[in-house]
Design an enzyme around this catalytic site. Sequence first.
Site, PDB file in Angstrom:
ATOM      1  N   ASP A  38      -9.875   3.292   0.817  1.00 30.21           N
ATOM      2  CA  ASP A  38      -9.964   2.826  -0.430  1.00 30.21           C
ATOM      3  C   ASP A  38      -8.692   2.427  -0.904  1.00 30.21           C
ATOM      4  OD1 ASP A  38     -10.994   2.572  -3.430  1.00 30.21           O
ATOM      5  OD2 ASP A  38      -9.483   3.822  -3.639  1.00 30.21           O
ATOM      6  N   GLU A  92     -15.469   2.162   3.522  1.00 30.94           N
ATOM      7  CA  GLU A  92     -13.868   2.676   3.046  1.00 30.94           C
ATOM      8  C   GLU A  92     -13.625   3.539   4.472  1.00 30.94           C
ATOM      9  OE1 GLU A  92     -13.407   2.176  -1.475  1.00 30.94           O
ATOM     10  OE2 GLU A  92     -14.582   3.716  -0.933  1.00 30.94           O
TER      11      GLU A  92
END
Length: 247
Positions: free
Chosen positions: A65, A133
């Site tokens: 992320d 992610e």
Amino acid sequence: MNFPSNLFNSHSKEDGDFFLGITKILGFKPKKTEIYRKAFLHRSANKKDKDGNPVNYERLEFLGDSMLGTIISRYIFNEVPLGDEGYLTKMRSKIVSREHLNELGKDLNLIRFVESRIPKTHFGENIHGNVFEALVGAIYLDRGYKYCEKFIQKRVIEPYVDIEQLEGKVISYKSLVIEWCQKQKKTFDFNVYEDTGNDVLKHFAVKLSIDGNVVSKARATSKKKAEERASKRAYFALQEKMKRPSR
């Protein structure tokens, strides 16, 4: 972190299939396959490292992320030299929104690699974005920033990022509805309650009322999703009266 040799309990053919599948998605050969295995390890699998610590994709998801946000921020910064901080932040949010990440994960069919004790049909939508992610995080640990940047350029920016289209993309219909109601001095209420349907997963239903009149209804697997879905329906029902906020 060191992993025991039998952590993933994989046979040689499964290892080979995983390596080939991941290589095709990445566009390069991974150096440390075990990192990518971890990127698809759901907490329900109850795997542990040699010290007894839980092992799953969540830490890699956190790292991915951060990397995704950094690389996208740099891209937008260079692509829109006159954009102010607010504009750049909005554009980044649109690209790395949970909805968009879920679409990316689905397009790559990443869920096929997930190892868990939960049937994949029982996962919520966010599993797709979560493992995407985590995959980005694994790339960074395995090959560094440059490879991570190339992957995001190939899999995210080139096929999906169009600045002009993104300028008109709505991030949150709920925010639009609330902002419009406040400007028009209208009262609004999201009446959310637990649905008693026969679904395997618990659902929530919502009735969105404006000035005491129900304008839309929706249901979803979380209160947040139900409210957003109801807001989207309200937006399209009232779109002639509502104006999208300027960027």
